[in-house]
Enzyme design. Structure first.
Site, short mmCIF file in Angstrom:
data_model
loop_
_atom_site.label_atom_id
_atom_site.label_comp_id
_atom_site.label_asym_id
_atom_site.label_seq_id
_atom_site.Cartn_x
_atom_site.Cartn_y
_atom_site.Cartn_z
N ASP A 183 0.33 -0.98 0.41
CA ASP A 183 0.12 0.21 -0.18
C ASP A 183 0.52 1.19 -0.09
O ASP A 183 0.40 2.95 0.04
CB ASP A 183 -0.57 0.15 0.98
CG ASP A 183 -2.09 1.37 1.63
OD1 ASP A 183 -3.01 1.63 -0.20
OD2 ASP A 183 -2.21 1.58 2.19
N ARG A 184 1.89 1.12 0.29
CA ARG A 184 3.06 2.49 0.70
C ARG A 184 3.89 2.63 -1.16
O ARG A 184 3.78 4.05 -1.04
CB ARG A 184 3.82 2.36 1.09
CG ARG A 184 3.94 2.15 2.82
CD ARG A 184 4.20 3.55 3.26
NE ARG A 184 3.25 3.78 5.09
CZ ARG A 184 2.35 4.33 4.71
NH1 ARG A 184 2.28 5.18 4.34
NH2 ARG A 184 1.84 4.44 5.99
N LEU A 264 -7.72 6.57 1.86
CA LEU A 264 -7.66 6.86 0.88
C LEU A 264 -6.67 7.35 -0.38
O LEU A 264 -6.29 8.13 -1.23
CB LEU A 264 -8.15 8.06 1.40
CG LEU A 264 -9.74 8.53 2.11
CD1 LEU A 264 -9.41 10.34 2.69
CD2 LEU A 264 -10.35 8.41 1.10
N ARG A 265 -5.08 7.12 -0.35
CA ARG A 265 -4.93 6.96 -0.76
C ARG A 265 -4.61 6.80 -1.88
O ARG A 265 -3.71 6.99 -3.14
CB ARG A 265 -3.19 5.73 -0.15
CG ARG A 265 -1.85 6.56 -0.03
CD ARG A 265 -0.89 5.17 0.47
NE ARG A 265 -0.70 5.65 1.34
CZ ARG A 265 -0.69 5.17 3.16
NH1 ARG A 265 -0.42 3.76 2.80
NH2 ARG A 265 -0.46 5.50 4.16
N GLY A 266 -5.58 5.47 -2.45
CA GLY A 266 -5.88 5.11 -3.64
C GLY A 266 -5.96 6.72 -4.35
O GLY A 266 -5.18 7.06 -5.75
#
Length: 327
Positions: A183-184, A264-266
């Site tokens: 995910d990073r 919300l990183r996407g």
């Protein structure tokens, strides 16, 4: 793969690239080659952390002490650091440790910077990242989340900036990556072996040509390389002026919500990547084609895996994107 790397060079805040694919497909070669396209950066002279003299918030304590003593900082231009993180590296080597030699000879405790210090404002490359030890994964997660590396060793407490573009490569057959680390990575590229015989022959011939005479081979492509370098520098300068309409931002968030992307990183990464792609094409406004070009790279690794689903995650992203944009 190339596009993901170039966009990260234009905007390092995208958050790096994870490149997964078959062995022998040129993953490591391509990643190491990106260093030649990077413009030089200005750093504080004799600072082991490559501190930016114009960014006081993210400057190291070492450089701050320098500035308070000498009033004005001396600076120099260096190539963007490209640091390899070997799988067998120890935690001390990565984070930094006590300088034993100085401790024994002078009797003073001093900090010896590690790989994270060298990689500040550069690229940190981990080959076979899915085989990396858990304790090193924890270190990377910590520093990539905060942008700082904190070391507590033998009565010494040091904190220094560690803002780097994290680039990883690996073969999916050798094991999965921990979801937190996956995910990073801002973007995820999947590489397949080329099936077209004529293209394979072209690759083999180019490789043989390079082995026989590397210098003339590099000269042959020097003009194209310089043009690409200029295009990247222009894109970096144009990036702050690029805008993305509210309606397009809404559509990106609709896609993320429909795909059930965690966090919300996407959304953030897709917005950044679309802006970088528009700047790369010398445009100040993001359009639908920019989003379509980058959205699979930004979201494919963020989807929850359904063991009963045979459809590739890239295809799923594409389907929902076409649906939301009404095609």
């Amino acid at each position: 793969m190339k596009l993901a790397l170039i966009l990260n060079v234009i905007d390092p805040k995208i958050g790096g690239v994870m490149i997964m694919g078959d062995r022998g497909t040129g993953k490591s070669t391509t990643i190491r080659a990106i260093a030649d396209l990077l413009p030089k950066i200005r750093v504080v002279l004799d600072d082991p952390f490559n501190s930016d003299p114009h960014d006081y918030e993210n400057i190291s304590d070492h450089a701050k002490n320098f500035s308070s003593e000498k009033q004005s900082l001396q600076t120099t231009l260096i190539n963007v650091p490209m640091i390899d993180l070997p799988l067998g590296a120890t935690e001390d080597r990565v984070c930094g440790t006590i300088d034993i030699e100085k401790a024994l000879t002078e009797g003073v405790k001093t900090f010896e910077p590690g790989l994270l210090a060298k990689a500040n404002r550069g690229i940190l490359y981990v080959d076979e990242v899915n085989l990396l030890d858990d304790h090193l994964v924890d270190v990377l997660l910590d520093s990539s989340a905060s942008g700082w590396n904190t070391v507590e060793r033998e009565g010494i407490s040091i904190r220094h900036p560690a803002r780097f573009v994290l680039v990883g490569s690996g073969n999916p057959e050798e094991g999965e990556l921990r979801p937190q680390l996956l995910d990073r990575f801002g973007m995820h590229a999947e590489i397949k072996t080329v099936k077209d015989p004529s293209l394979r022959v072209q690759i083999v011939e180019q490789r043989s040509q390079f082995d026989q005479d590397p210098y003339s081979c590099m000269q042959e492509y020097a003009k194209q390389q310089d043009l690409l370098k200029l295009q990247i520098i222009d894109a970096q300068q144009l990036l702050p002026e690029v805008i993305i309409d509210f309606s397009l931002r809404m559509k990106i968030s609709q896609i993320c919500a429909k795909l059930d992307v965690d966090g919300l990183r996407g959304d953030i990464v897709t917005n950044r990547a679309a802006k970088a792609f528009a700047a790369y094409n010398s445009r100040k406004k993001v359009d639908v084609s920019d989003i379509k070009k980058v959205i699979i790279l930004c979201l494919r690794h963020r989807l929850r895996k359904d063991p009963l689903e045979s459809i590739d995650s890239g295809m799923r992203v594409q389907q929902i994107t076409n649906e939301i944009f009404g095609e």
